[in-house]
Design a protein around this motif. Sequence first.
Motif, PDB file in Angstrom:
ATOM      1  N   ASN B  48      20.850  -0.171  -0.364  1.00 60.80           N
ATOM      2  CA  ASN B  48      19.443  -0.412  -1.090  1.00 60.80           C
ATOM      3  C   ASN B  48      18.583  -1.442  -0.236  1.00 60.80           C
ATOM      4  O   ASN B  48      17.861  -2.249  -0.818  1.00 60.80           O
ATOM      5  CB  ASN B  48      19.883  -1.435  -2.266  1.00 60.80           C
ATOM      6  CG  ASN B  48      19.241  -0.805  -3.756  1.00 60.80           C
ATOM      7  OD1 ASN B  48      18.507   0.255  -3.162  1.00 60.80           O
ATOM      8  ND2 ASN B  48      19.498  -0.953  -4.693  1.00 60.80           N
ATOM      9  N   GLU B  49      18.833  -1.490   1.212  1.00 62.16           N
ATOM     10  CA  GLU B  49      18.301  -2.575   2.162  1.00 62.16           C
ATOM     11  C   GLU B  49      16.959  -1.722   2.880  1.00 62.16           C
ATOM     12  O   GLU B  49      15.987  -2.495   2.707  1.00 62.16           O
ATOM     13  CB  GLU B  49      19.083  -3.223   3.041  1.00 62.16           C
ATOM     14  CG  GLU B  49      20.135  -4.255   2.449  1.00 62.16           C
ATOM     15  CD  GLU B  49      20.638  -5.134   3.482  1.00 62.16           C
ATOM     16  OE1 GLU B  49      20.256  -4.991   4.710  1.00 62.16           O
ATOM     17  OE2 GLU B  49      21.601  -5.736   3.137  1.00 62.16           O
ATOM     18  N   TRP B  55       3.599   8.877   1.972  1.00 61.68           N
ATOM     19  CA  TRP B  55       2.218   9.146   1.401  1.00 61.68           C
ATOM     20  C   TRP B  55       1.829  10.556   1.488  1.00 61.68           C
ATOM     21  O   TRP B  55       1.858  11.136   2.517  1.00 61.68           O
ATOM     22  CB  TRP B  55       1.319   8.007   2.022  1.00 61.68           C
ATOM     23  CG  TRP B  55       1.602   6.813   2.134  1.00 61.68           C
ATOM     24  CD1 TRP B  55       2.603   6.132   3.025  1.00 61.68           C
ATOM     25  CD2 TRP B  55       1.052   5.740   1.256  1.00 61.68           C
ATOM     26  NE1 TRP B  55       2.725   4.736   2.742  1.00 61.68           N
ATOM     27  CE2 TRP B  55       1.704   4.581   1.608  1.00 61.68           C
ATOM     28  CE3 TRP B  55       0.245   5.789   0.082  1.00 61.68           C
ATOM     29  CZ2 TRP B  55       1.483   3.216   1.050  1.00 61.68           C
ATOM     30  CZ3 TRP B  55       0.017   4.624  -0.410  1.00 61.68           C
ATOM     31  CH2 TRP B  55       0.561   3.285  -0.124  1.00 61.68           C
ATOM     32  N   LEU B  61      -6.278   8.973  -6.156  1.00 61.51           N
ATOM     33  CA  LEU B  61      -5.601   7.426  -6.286  1.00 61.51           C
ATOM     34  C   LEU B  61      -4.120   7.697  -5.513  1.00 61.51           C
ATOM     35  O   LEU B  61      -3.567   8.743  -5.384  1.00 61.51           O
ATOM     36  CB  LEU B  61      -5.049   7.247  -7.619  1.00 61.51           C
ATOM     37  CG  LEU B  61      -6.206   7.210  -8.834  1.00 61.51           C
ATOM     38  CD1 LEU B  61      -5.664   7.174 -10.217  1.00 61.51           C
ATOM     39  CD2 LEU B  61      -7.236   6.137  -8.171  1.00 61.51           C
ATOM     40  N   ARG B  62      -3.829   6.435  -4.552  1.00 52.38           N
ATOM     41  CA  ARG B  62      -2.705   6.589  -3.802  1.00 52.38           C
ATOM     42  C   ARG B  62      -1.653   5.780  -4.174  1.00 52.38           C
ATOM     43  O   ARG B  62      -1.811   4.599  -4.752  1.00 52.38           O
ATOM     44  CB  ARG B  62      -3.336   6.339  -2.356  1.00 52.38           C
ATOM     45  CG  ARG B  62      -3.955   7.331  -1.872  1.00 52.38           C
ATOM     46  CD  ARG B  62      -4.664   7.071  -0.499  1.00 52.38           C
ATOM     47  NE  ARG B  62      -5.531   5.637  -0.762  1.00 52.38           N
ATOM     48  CZ  ARG B  62      -6.102   4.991   0.160  1.00 52.38           C
ATOM     49  NH1 ARG B  62      -5.810   5.347   1.458  1.00 52.38           N
ATOM     50  NH2 ARG B  62      -6.970   4.191  -0.186  1.00 52.38           N
ATOM     51  N   SER B  63      -0.425   6.227  -4.043  1.00 54.37           N
ATOM     52  CA  SER B  63       0.793   5.472  -4.473  1.00 54.37           C
ATOM     53  C   SER B  63       1.892   5.965  -3.656  1.00 54.37           C
ATOM     54  O   SER B  63       1.859   7.173  -3.290  1.00 54.37           O
ATOM     55  CB  SER B  63       0.921   5.585  -5.890  1.00 54.37           C
ATOM     56  OG  SER B  63       2.110   4.690  -6.145  1.00 54.37           O
ATOM     57  N   ALA B  64       2.692   5.125  -2.923  1.00 58.95           N
ATOM     58  CA  ALA B  64       3.998   5.518  -2.119  1.00 58.95           C
ATOM     59  C   ALA B  64       4.963   6.122  -2.874  1.00 58.95           C
ATOM     60  O   ALA B  64       5.442   5.634  -3.908  1.00 58.95           O
ATOM     61  CB  ALA B  64       4.114   4.418  -1.179  1.00 58.95           C
ATOM     62  N   GLN B  89       8.083   0.965   7.220  1.00 54.82           N
ATOM     63  CA  GLN B  89       7.355  -0.467   7.278  1.00 54.82           C
ATOM     64  C   GLN B  89       7.960  -1.363   8.281  1.00 54.82           C
ATOM     65  O   GLN B  89       8.967  -1.207   8.651  1.00 54.82           O
ATOM     66  CB  GLN B  89       7.264  -1.206   6.007  1.00 54.82           C
ATOM     67  CG  GLN B  89       6.708  -0.536   5.011  1.00 54.82           C
ATOM     68  CD  GLN B  89       5.549  -0.508   4.974  1.00 54.82           C
ATOM     69  OE1 GLN B  89       4.598   0.347   5.480  1.00 54.82           O
ATOM     70  NE2 GLN B  89       4.789  -1.697   4.321  1.00 54.82           N
ATOM     71  N   ALA B  91       8.834  -4.097   8.821  1.00 57.86           N
ATOM     72  CA  ALA B  91       9.890  -5.142   8.722  1.00 57.86           C
ATOM     73  C   ALA B  91      11.212  -4.562   8.196  1.00 57.86           C
ATOM     74  O   ALA B  91      12.162  -5.258   7.882  1.00 57.86           O
ATOM     75  CB  ALA B  91       9.473  -6.160   7.582  1.00 57.86           C
ATOM     76  N   GLN B  92      11.078  -3.167   7.920  1.00 56.90           N
ATOM     77  CA  GLN B  92      12.422  -2.676   7.391  1.00 56.90           C
ATOM     78  C   GLN B  92      13.314  -2.213   8.607  1.00 56.90           C
ATOM     79  O   GLN B  92      13.050  -1.717   9.623  1.00 56.90           O
ATOM     80  CB  GLN B  92      11.820  -1.151   6.891  1.00 56.90           C
ATOM     81  CG  GLN B  92      10.998  -1.539   5.571  1.00 56.90           C
ATOM     82  CD  GLN B  92      11.881  -2.174   4.509  1.00 56.90           C
ATOM     83  OE1 GLN B  92      13.140  -1.941   4.192  1.00 56.90           O
ATOM     84  NE2 GLN B  92      11.490  -2.710   3.518  1.00 56.90           N
ATOM     85  N   VAL B 220      15.438 -10.962  11.958  1.00 56.57           N
ATOM     86  CA  VAL B 220      15.489  -9.529  11.494  1.00 56.57           C
ATOM     87  C   VAL B 220      15.997  -9.482  10.109  1.00 56.57           C
ATOM     88  O   VAL B 220      16.925 -10.036  10.145  1.00 56.57           O
ATOM     89  CB  VAL B 220      15.885  -8.460  12.641  1.00 56.57           C
ATOM     90  CG1 VAL B 220      16.120  -7.183  11.691  1.00 56.57           C
ATOM     91  CG2 VAL B 220      15.503  -8.578  13.692  1.00 56.57           C
ATOM     92  N   GLU B 221      15.499  -9.027   9.368  1.00 59.35           N
ATOM     93  CA  GLU B 221      15.766  -9.166   7.986  1.00 59.35           C
ATOM     94  C   GLU B 221      17.121  -8.415   7.618  1.00 59.35           C
ATOM     95  O   GLU B 221      17.952  -8.834   7.081  1.00 59.35           O
ATOM     96  CB  GLU B 221      14.627  -8.877   6.964  1.00 59.35           C
ATOM     97  CG  GLU B 221      14.905  -9.135   5.361  1.00 59.35           C
ATOM     98  CD  GLU B 221      13.671  -9.113   4.695  1.00 59.35           C
ATOM     99  OE1 GLU B 221      12.928  -8.008   4.807  1.00 59.35           O
ATOM    100  OE2 GLU B 221      13.468  -9.858   3.761  1.00 59.35           O
ATOM    101  N   ASP B 222      16.906  -7.107   7.651  1.00 58.01           N
ATOM    102  CA  ASP B 222      18.075  -6.131   7.210  1.00 58.01           C
ATOM    103  C   ASP B 222      19.022  -6.145   8.503  1.00 58.01           C
ATOM    104  O   ASP B 222      18.932  -6.139   9.859  1.00 58.01           O
ATOM    105  CB  ASP B 222      17.425  -4.645   7.400  1.00 58.01           C
ATOM    106  CG  ASP B 222      16.375  -4.489   5.939  1.00 58.01           C
ATOM    107  OD1 ASP B 222      16.458  -5.647   5.110  1.00 58.01           O
ATOM    108  OD2 ASP B 222      15.311  -3.867   6.496  1.00 58.01           O
TER     109      ASP B 222
END
Lengths: 626, 233
Positions: B48-49, B55, B61-64, B89, B91-92, B220-222
């Motif tokens: 789940n990280e 897109w 209307l836009r939504s990912a 993204q 940061a992922q 780095v986050e993940d």
Amino acid sequence: MKKYIFMLLAGLVVGNSGCNNDEFLDLEPKNILLEEDVWTDKTLVTSVLSNLYGRFPDFQSIEDWDNFTEFDEAFASNAGTYGNHRNADYGYGSWGMWEYGYIREINSFIQKCEAATELDPADKAQFLAEARFIRAGVYFEEVKRMGGVPLILEPLTYDFSGDPSYLRQPRAKEHEVYDFVISELEDLKGILPNEVSDKARATKGSALAMQARAALYAGSIAKYGTSTPQVSLPGGEVGIPADMATGYYQKALSAAQEIMTLGYSLYQKKPDLGENFASIFYDKNNPEAIWVEDFKLKTGKTNGFTIDNQPRYQSEEQQGGRLNPSLNLVQSFENLDNTFAPLPIMDASGNLIHYTNPADLFAGRDARLYGTVMLPGTQFKGKELDIWAGYMRPDGTIITSSNLGGQADINGDGTNEQVVGFSGPIDGLEFTAQTGFYLRKYLDPAAGSGQIGTRSEVWWIRYRYAEVLLNAAEAAFELGQPEVAAGYMNQVRVRAGLTEPLTAADITFDRIVNERRVELAFEGHQLFDMKRWRLAHVVWNGNRMTVSDLTTNIGKADKTSTMPFGLWPYKYLADPNNPSNTDWVFRIVLPNPVTTPDRFRLGNYYSQIGEDVINNNPLIVRQPNQ
Amino acid sequence: MKINIFAILCFALGVSLSSCEHDNFEAPESKLEGRIVYNGEPINVGYNEVNMQLWEPGWQLRSAINVLVDQDGSYSALLFDAPYKLVIQPAQGPFRSIKNEVTQSDTIMVDLKGDQTLDIEVMPYYMIRNAQIAKAGSDVTANFGLEQIITDANAKNVENVTLYVSRTMFVDRGNNIATKQLNGGDITDMNNISMSLTVPALTTAQSDIFARVGVKIAGVEDMLYSPVQKLPL
């Protein structure tokens, strides 16, 4: 047939008379007030303004107990809220706010008040200043959550031309919003009255207190933002340049110092320091509170915080006990010699330490611990709490029950004895003290406060003098004046019984962080403090904790704290035939519903702006890292 | 009265039948799947990280559409046939995106017509090499090497490496029963890291446990992980 003809005729008569009289459609309504009526009368304008005050947003408050359990301050002893301890990630939209409907009404209030001709000029100036204060406060709340937002200072109106694009505004830079808030309040402090006793309306003191806090936030985002360069946007909508930090800290310090001249002081009325600290939050004859959301019994404005969180045993309803402060928080309160230590439940060789009374374990600690948390062995509303998890035999086996105050036969004599407290703790049973603690801060000791039919008039303090002192201390520390910082911090600490003063050399960033943690717990500061110091992703890093993680590095700002632990008292059953003659021992537990550590992602620093907002206004830049 | 009930029943039946025609949209049936890879080797991440965004351009209307990456670096999504823009993204993940030749950015164009397998090449900061996790008695020992892949100005240090043991096949910093951590500064030989821990007693009996090592990269986050390994208990 005749009947129908008469009906038609009657219809014609009515229709004709209606058409002939144009004024029939143009009557003055008798059940609502029109705008031109409102803006001529001081009382009516006051009621419009009080509606604006009443909608001021708070993330955590006494009207919303469960938000206090999102982090590590407390465990939620409520089956419907266990989810807070079971999901690892915070949603990117968490804590978001996009209150432009509210902002529009404030702007419209200001516009109409300025145009009003029949109000007394002094009243009008006061109303305008208060509305601007609320607007500055709302923008501060926005920027805390979202970073830079569009700064809309007049009511926007759609002209129905079919093209609303002229109403689109881009996000301001984050520092521009802070600058707006600070400069508005700079203006207002000269207009608003210095009324120390007026707590619910904007005063000079509340304007300065908000200004000091806003400047401190901006300063720390500028300074600590450098540690997370990913949390920024090239256009400055998120992130503040590091070279602006000093200016903001100076502003925070000078604003805080100005409040010190206004006549506020720390609440020091009761000889028992712990009780004194608890009284700050329910005694309304109070020189410390600066700006509050007030409540009053027998009006529509009461709160149920005491109903939600009163100890289950002496509860006035069949509920309560929802907020259980965590051991993580409890052990952060210092010893009276200014040292940090875990609670002494075991000696060096791993044997449990025995206590005569459960409250003895907490002796010699910061008095704010007693004032914030209901500890086992203490009282509320004059009654013992009855928090104990069972009997422990010398071989370590435990006798307990899964019912409140449940009974079992402990010595085989055929009679049953009570083997667990009437307030628990019982693992997984809601409303019991599943961490071994209940909350005392903001709980109302008045009779009836725990009844649904009465509720409580305890107020919610948004700004108080102790926080001003801590803001001043932090700003002074960041400006390289640790001796000044020590002076302010010691004032707050002496009130808590920490009489040995800290010296300039003692003041560290860790000290500043921990002082706010213990003084301002359950007052809605934690999330925003952790965000501005860029500590949130370090402290709530998603790592599973062990007991040794919990009991080491206490008082360190970057200590991992992702799961709320508890501390359960047991009666030590040395002699089964004499169960009343017992010592107390303690054990650290992780409540069963806590399954998953909290993980604060970089994308949580600034809450997500909804896709609906961005679809309507493509000028809005997305938040980073989401 | 009887007639009324009959009429109501008829009406209800009519509504229920006719609504079948109109309510049911076709379900998305095209499967986009693949892995996050470096030189064809999958990059293992935490549960789940890491997620990616799809897109679909052309709508008002836009939504990912968020697509989660599994522990073993694989992903899959059931979609409608359409051209999509796939974005990871910045940061992922414990890696950086590679500039896409077609779009000259980190965006990847995916023209979905039926099922498609798409491995996404990225630039990881590090790769875990030769991870070997073994169990002897109640001790779990891991031996592995770390190869630094990004060595230019974007290079990052190792903050720490950790051996995780879990009761379930989800093994990461949030899902474990025992950990052993080694700070990045204490690593003497990046090609030969060894760590071991003792598995604590389990409250319920089970036949296997699961283990893997994770690398936290500074800034780095993940985290980066080795493949999950099943060990008999």
